[in-house]
Every structure is written in C-alpha cells, then in structure tokens.
Write an enzyme that holds these catalytic residues in place. Structure first.
Site, short mmCIF file in Angstrom:
data_model
loop_
_atom_site.label_atom_id
_atom_site.label_comp_id
_atom_site.label_asym_id
_atom_site.label_seq_id
_atom_site.Cartn_x
_atom_site.Cartn_y
_atom_site.Cartn_z
N GLY A 81 70.58 61.37 31.74
CA GLY A 81 71.97 61.10 32.14
C GLY A 81 72.10 59.57 32.17
O GLY A 81 71.48 58.71 32.11
N PRO A 134 73.69 55.57 33.35
CA PRO A 134 73.18 54.81 34.39
C PRO A 134 73.85 55.24 35.68
O PRO A 134 75.03 55.38 35.70
CB PRO A 134 73.45 53.28 33.94
CG PRO A 134 73.60 53.55 32.38
CD PRO A 134 74.06 54.67 32.24
N GLY A 135 73.17 54.97 36.83
CA GLY A 135 74.03 55.33 38.23
C GLY A 135 73.92 56.56 38.72
O GLY A 135 74.74 56.57 39.69
N VAL A 136 73.51 57.73 38.14
CA VAL A 136 73.75 59.03 38.70
C VAL A 136 72.68 59.36 39.66
O VAL A 136 72.71 60.39 40.05
CB VAL A 136 73.91 59.98 37.59
CG1 VAL A 136 75.13 59.77 36.56
CG2 VAL A 136 72.67 59.98 36.80
N SER A 169 81.88 65.80 16.41
CA SER A 169 82.63 66.61 17.24
C SER A 169 84.01 66.12 17.23
O SER A 169 85.01 66.31 17.92
CB SER A 169 82.02 66.20 18.81
OG SER A 169 82.16 64.86 19.03
N LYS A 182 82.20 65.44 28.69
CA LYS A 182 83.56 65.03 28.10
C LYS A 182 84.62 65.68 29.03
O LYS A 182 85.75 65.02 29.19
CB LYS A 182 83.69 65.87 26.58
CG LYS A 182 82.54 65.27 25.59
CD LYS A 182 82.56 66.00 24.36
CE LYS A 182 81.93 65.35 23.36
NZ LYS A 182 81.67 66.20 21.98
#
Length: 831
Positions: A365, A367-369, A688, A731
């Site tokens: 994930g 950063p910071g989660v 995508s 997204k």
C-alpha cells in the site's frame, strides 16, 4: 741489497709509468695490503697475463659504476688507485684467474693509453703526506682505542685485529687497515684512498669508528632488551605451568579451564537440538586446548556465546482469545478489515490445530496507511514479541545470511540477530520496505530471502556464521511494500499479498478524531479543553491541506496546529482554543488543495482519467487537440510504450467507426492529432488509460463535449472492448476525493467493488461498461438527444448496476463538500 732497492724506489717516486690496468668493481685495494682477486673479464685477464710475463706491477683502479661492463674512458674510473705487485696467479678451468696481489703505492691515473687487447694506462706514483707528528700520534692513539672498543662491541671482525692495530706504528697504514671493515662503503674507502694527508685520513676513520661503535651499542641494547623479554616470557610460562600443577593438586582449575567448563555447562543446559549441541561441545573442547594467547580463543568464545544465547526452545504463548485479539486490533487501527480478518483467521486455526505453519504476509500500500504499525498491533494482539528489520537500501547478501567465521569480526546475519534480540523463536518479524532491496557485486539479498520466506525451507535456515540449522517456521513474517512490481516474482510467490490501498475521507476523519488528536495532545502537553478541532474544521483540514492515501501528512498538519496552540498556552495557561474551518488559514497558511479538482465546465477533447501509483490513486486530465497539416500521431507527457500502444489502438477504433460516429474520414488525411497527459515530468505507463484517450479523441473529432463530473478507466482493444484493470479501489477513492460524480469501470471489474467502502459506493455513480460504444454514449453530451431520453437511459443503466451490487449498509452521513474550481496542482501517478 735492500738499501739499493729503497734508493731506487726513492728515485722513482716522481716518475710516470705505463702499466697494464685492471678495473675493479666494488673493491678498493690499499697499499701494504695482501688480498685475493677473482678476475673474469677478458681485458682484466689479459692485463694480468701481460704484467706476469713482463714482471711488471699492475695498476688496480676502481670503476665509478659497478654496472659498467667494459671501461672505455678515463671518466669511468676513479682518479686514484693502487700500484700492486702480483704474488701468485692461479688459472681456473672456467678461464678466470684467481690472483693474490700486494698493494705498494698510491697512484694517480693520468691517461688511458689503450683499451684493447687490455687496458693500459699512464700513472703517477703518489707519496703519503707527512702531517704533524704530534697530531698523528694523538689521532693514532684515539683510533687504536676506538678499534679495541669496536671489536669488543661485537663487530664482525676477528679479535686479533685490535692486537694488530696496537702494534702498528705508521699512521697511514693504521688508517688503511680500518678501511677493510665490512661496514665501510666503497665510496668511503675510495675517499680514504684519495686522501693523501695522514692526519686527515685518521680523522675520517675516527669518525667512521665512532658511528659504528654507537650503532653496535644500540644494537646490543636492543638485543639485551629482547633477550630480557624472552627470559621474562619463559619465566612466566614456567611459573604458569607450576601454578597449573599446584591448582591441579589442590583440585582447583585455572581461569581458562573454568571458562571452558562454564561454557560447557551452558551448552548442556540449553535447548539446542542434538546436532547443534554436539558441534558446540566440540568447539568448547577446542577452546580448552588452545593457549590463552591465541587469537582463536576470542573467535571460538564468541561463536559458542552466539549458539548459547539463541532462543532454541524459548517461545511466547499465543493469545488465542479471538474476541480479545479483535478488540486489540480495533483499538490500534481504524478500518483495515482484510489484514485484521486474516490474522483472526490464523489465530482461529491455531486454536484448533496446534501444528500449523505461520503465514507469510505481504502488506502492499502507499505510504502512511499503517502497514508497519499494524505489524506491532498484530504482535500485541497475539501476545508475541515484535522485531523489525528494515530492508531499504540493503545490497549485501551477508546482511541476511551473515559472514563466514573465516573473516575477522564476522557476525550472524540480521535475521539471526533479530531472533536473538526478540528472545523468542516465534516473534512477529516485520521485513519493512521489501520492495526497496538492492543488488550489486556483493550479492542479491532478495535471493537470500527466498529461504527465509519459504515455509518448506525455513524450518532449517542455515546462517553462514552459525553453520547449523535454525527453525524459523514458527516465526510470523510480515513484509511491507509500496509497490509489487519491484519485488522479484519468485519472492512474491512465497508471500500472501494483502492490499492496503488507502483511506476514505470518512475513515481519515475517524482516524484523526480517535487516534491522531489524542496522540498529538499528549505529545504537546495539551488537554482536550485547551485544544479542540471541530468536525467541520477536521473535514476541511483533510480536503484542503492534505492529499494522500494515508494519514501521515494529516498527522503532521494536526501537530502543526498543536504547536501553535501550545505556544499560546505556554504564554497564557488559561487559553482555550477551538479551531473552526475559518481558523485553519491562520494556523496553517493558505489552502494547498481544492476539493474536487475538476474542470469548471464541460469541454471538448478533455477527459478525466483515473491512475494509481505507489502513493495511491489520483485523477489526471487527458487533453486532445488537432491542427492543420499531416504529421505523425503526436503523444506527449512522458508516456511509456504500453500507453502509446493503447492510444494508437483507440485511434484505430475511432477510424474504423468514422461513419457511426459521424466523423469525416478526410480529417485523418489533412490534420494531425495530438494527445497530452499533464504532469509531463512524471513517467506514465500502463494500458488502463486506453478508454480515456480514445474518448478524448472521439470528443475532439465529433465536437461533442465530455461531462466534467465523469471519470473513467479501462483498457481498450481494436474492436472497442473494455478490458479489466488493476487498482480499482485506489482509483475510486481518488475519484471520490476529487468530487467526481460518475465513474466508468470495466464490467469485468464489477466483482472488485466488494472491496470498495460502502460510503464511497453510495456517493459515486459507478457504471460498468463492456465496450467503447457504451463509454461514448455515457461520456459525450449529445445536444441533439432529448434530455428526457438521456435521463431515462441513465436511470435504466443505474438500475441494472444496483441489482448486481450488494445492498448498501446504513452508514454515517457522508461528508458533504461543494466541488470547487480546479487548482493547477500537477497529479502524480501511473495510469
């Protein structure tokens, strides 16, 4: 007869003679000295033969350079030499001559008359200078005393030299005798030979003897000290051996034996496996036999200490109370349901089946989660020890496996060191930043991690230093990474990947209220009465001052507010601050972001796309334009090859449907299309964005504007099919944060909506599509179609979508915010 010879010699003193000459290398002959000569050069042999046949003396003069093979001029010889009489000549089998010569007079070289077949020179006889008789006598006495001292100091000359020197009455002869000392150099001997004055010659040898005596005395002193030290060492050895014998008689052991016995006891009492214990005892036996002064002592002792200190049998008891573990996990972290659920499942299986391999998890994930802090929380919930090893920037394989004991200062790898630090063989072991492991000439650490993270192999992990297997199967390994792409496939295959894509605004609000605010109040010495941030102010702080997937910057901004309030409280202890939305600019300055970075109006050729990167999801505006003149299809914005191919596939799809889309085919022959993806400094790649670029070109060529509140993602094919993509949750979170109302996603990604938070699904209109026809029908605004028909089509499509999705759960009221005009903040991300 002798009187006649002396009279003749006196008459010849000033005479010049022509004599055969022998050039000497590194040898100086003095008068009155009888020395052997080994002559090998052809010219020198012929010169001696000539002297013997003619019963003449020979001139012996030293070469200036010993490397000169054949002398050809006067300059290559010293100016002064010796007239010598040949006493005996012996011809050897190899053609060389061994001659015994006796020096007679000093001679001065005047000229070299011939060089072949032998050297022949014109020389002048030199008589010794008389000098002051008293001075010469004093100098002779001094030199004779120095010679005796020189011999007694251990010089490498026979002892009879001192007796012979004492019997010499001629000063010149005494000085010449000293010249044969082995320590005197060729240059100094030649200087002595060239010195005619006897007094001066005695001074030169006196200085030489004084220096040599000083050197010999210093040498004797050094040897005496070395001998004394050796005697002391031998004495200590004898005393030590005697002490050992006495201690043995008394039943006592010496310190070295006592230490070996202590280590042996520790090894036998430890919980090592039998093969490890056997190796450790062998090392202890080696230690007891090696002398205490040997360097091997420290190496073996350190190795056995490492074996003894490892937790071979120590482990913590797991907390198998599932309700309590779930409570602990929820206390420490808000959200993150998947990793929490996985840990509780493992504990449930562990409760039912005691023998179970620990899972190897990979949290991926932005950063910071909370990936690292979640590992600590898992250890607390399970009641295990926690150790962390940062892998960022590691290039050396020895960091994982350790160095072999042959290297000085070798130690085990960081895996074994961390296990020792934990003091338990079943800790929660966090491998932080595993996607940032490097590789260079020192090895590949990621390859060394294959054994560590393979459940089939890590039960017998072998460190290079220990050289014995250690069981890592009970360790719960948790790795963290920002991206999966940089992790080698073989290493990724050994881990169970759990995605942590980021937080919604509601989750960030709850995290800030429940976790970040209490933590920052405590860190800054404040109370809830002294600082309060209202919920609307916290919402604006999240929307206008941070833009991230995690909460690291959010915590930083809260700390910034707390510092300014702490300054006020420090000045006035009664101060109480309540932060409202309008106060944030006073504490943090102007807003950095605008919630809802969308265009102010619907535009032709501009479409909002969705991207994902290692920092989380984001939106990006894809622009298309056309110009007169036929040129190549232009793509800008640092696009990768895959993204360029997607754009060309979209163009081919549009050209194949020019009639259906009411586009003039001549446009492609007369005009050039240009697609640009902003944030040109950021590299972008991936398939995508295919539908986004195709929609931008379709809007440009049809002249129909694209809805400003709509975003899309999906891969396009030549036939217009919309294929699935990755990172859907990230997204959709980015679209939600940006104020998007409608999102078009590939229909085959509809199954992934189960991971999207309910509040996000409720606030977004998510439309699954299968083809570009559906995308264009939804995205392009056709003013020719009646508004009622457009609304009916959308309602019917939304009804079909709602049936496929789960029924939405009741959630807290959504965070309302009015979309504002876009601020030109370049998005970072990779489509």
């Amino acid at each position: 007869m002798n009187e006649d010879i002396n009279e003749r010699d006196a008459q010849e003193l000033d005479q010049v003679q022509v004599l055969p000459l022998v050039a000497l290398r590194d040898t100086v002959i003095f008068p009155e000295m009888i020395v052997p000569l080994q002559v090998g050069r052809d010219r020198s042999v012929k010169a001696l033969d000539r002297a013997v046949r003619s019963s003449q003396p020979v001139a012996l003069i030293t070469q200036r350079s010993s490397e000169t093979e054949e002398v050809g001029s006067v300059d290559e010889l010293y100016p002064v030499g010796t007239l010598a009489k040949i006493a005996q000549v012996i011809r050897l089998q190899d053609g060389t001559i061994r001659a015994i010569v006796q020096g007679q007079r000093r001679i001065r070289l005047l000229d070299l008359l011939q060089t072949d077949p032998h050297l022949e020179a014109r020389v002048e006889l030199i008589a010794d200078g008389a000098g002051s008789s008293l001075e010469v006598e004093a100098l002779m006495a001094s030199v004779q005393g120095q010679i005796e001292q020189y011999v007694s100091s251990g010089a490498s000359v026979p002892p009879e030299v001192a007796v012979a020197a004492r019997n010499i009455t001629d000063g010149g002869l005494l000085a010449d005798m000293v010249a044969y000392s082995p320590e005197m150099t060729t240059e100094l001997r030649q200087q002595l030979l060239e010195t005619i004055d006897v007094a001066e010659r005695l001074r030169i040898v006196s200085q030489f003897l004084a220096k040599q005596i000083e050197v010999l005395e210093l040498k004797g002193k050094i040897q005496s000290e070395v001998k004394s030290e050796m005697d002391k060492t031998q004495r200590e050895y004898i005393l030590r051996e005697q002490m050992k014998a006495i201690q043995k008689e008394l039943g006592e052991d010496d310190p070295a034996v006592a230490e070996a016995n202590e280590l042996r006891t520790k090894v036998e009492e430890s919980a090592m496996p039998d093969e490890v214990k056997e190796k450790a005892l062998k090392e202890v036996d080696r230690l007891s036999r090696i002398p205490s002064a040997s360097p091997e002592q420290g190496v073996i002792r350190t190795y056995v200490d490492w074996l003894v200190s490892l937790p071979w049998g120590e482990e913590t008891e797991d907390n198998l109370d599932l309700a309590e573990a779930e409570k602990v996990l929820n206390e420490d972290h808000y959200g993150l349901e998947k990793p929490k659920e996985r840990i509780v499942e493992y504990m449930a299986v562990r409760k039912l089946a005691e023998k179970i391999r620990s899972p190897i998890l990979l949290f991926v994930g932005p950063p910071g989660v909370g990936k690292t802090s979640l590992g600590k929380s898992i250890a607390r919930a399970m009641g295990r020890k926690f150790v962390r090893m940062s892998l960022g920037g590691i290039h050396d394989e020895a960091e994982i496996r350790g160095h072999r004991r042959t290297y000085i200062g070798a130690l085990p790898g960081r895996v074994i060191q961390s296990i020792k630090t934990a003091g338990s063989r079943n800790p929660v072991f966090m491998l932080d930043e595993i996607d940032k492991v490097g590789m260079d000439f020192r090895g590949d650490p990621s390859s060394a991690l294959l054994e560590v993270l393979d459940p089939e192999q890590n039960n017998s992990f072998q460190d290079n230093y220990l050289e014995v297997p250690f069981d890592l199967s009970r360790v719960l390994f948790i790795a963290t990474a920002n991206m999966l792409d940089t992790i080698p496939p073989a290493l990724r295959d050994r881990m169970e990947v759990i995605q942590l894509p980021g937080y919604t605004q509601l989750e960030k609000l709850r995290i800030a209220q429940k976790f970040l605010m209490p933590k920052q109040l405590e860190n800054h010495g404040l109370t809830e009465e002294q600082l309060t941030i209202t919920e609307p102010a916290m919402v604006r702080l999240i929307q206008a001052f941070t833009k991230e997937a995690g909460v690291r910057n959010l915590e930083r901004e809260i700390a910034n507010v707390a510092r300014k309030v702490a300054r006020r409280v420090a000045s006035d202890s009664k101060a109480k601050v309540t932060v409202e939305p309008d106060h944030l600019e006073e504490f943090l300055g102007p807003a950095r972001f605008e919630y809802g970075e969308l265009e102010a109006e619907d535009q032709v050729g501009m479409v909002t796309g969705l991207v994902v990167s290692d920092a989380g999801g984001d939106i990006v505006q894809v622009e298309a334009t056309r110009m007169e003149g036929k040129d190549e299809f232009i793509l800008t914005g640092q696009l990768g090859d895959v993204m360029k191919e997607s754009a060309r596939a979209g163009l081919s799809y549009i050209r194949a449907r020019t009639r259906m889309l009411d586009i003039d085919p001549a446009v492609f022959e007369k005009q050039t299309l240009h697609i640009h993806v902003p944030a040109g400094a950021t590299p972008k790649d991936g398939p995508s964005a295919g539908v986004t670029m195709a929609t931008a070109m379709a809007s440009l060529l049809t002249g129909k504007p694209v809805r400003r509140d709509l975003a899309m993602t999906g891969e396009i094919t030549l036939r217009g099919r919309v294929l699935p993509i990755g990172g859907l949750k990230s997204k959709l979170l980015a679209a939600h944060l940006a104020g998007v109302q409608t999102v078009l996603i590939p229909r085959r990604n509809e199954k992934d909506l189960v991971d999207v938070p309910e509040d996000v699904q409720q606030q977004l209109r998510i439309v699954p599509v299968e083809s570009m026809d559906e995308v264009l029908q939804e995205a392009l605004i056709d003013h020719a179609r009646p508004a009622e028909r457009i609304k009916a089509e959308r309602d019917a499509r939304q009804k079909r979508v709602t049936k496929r999705r789960r029924a939405p759960k009741k959630e807290q009221p959504p965070i309302a915010a009015t979309p504002a005009p876009r601020v030109d903040q370049p998005p970072a991300g990779v489509p």
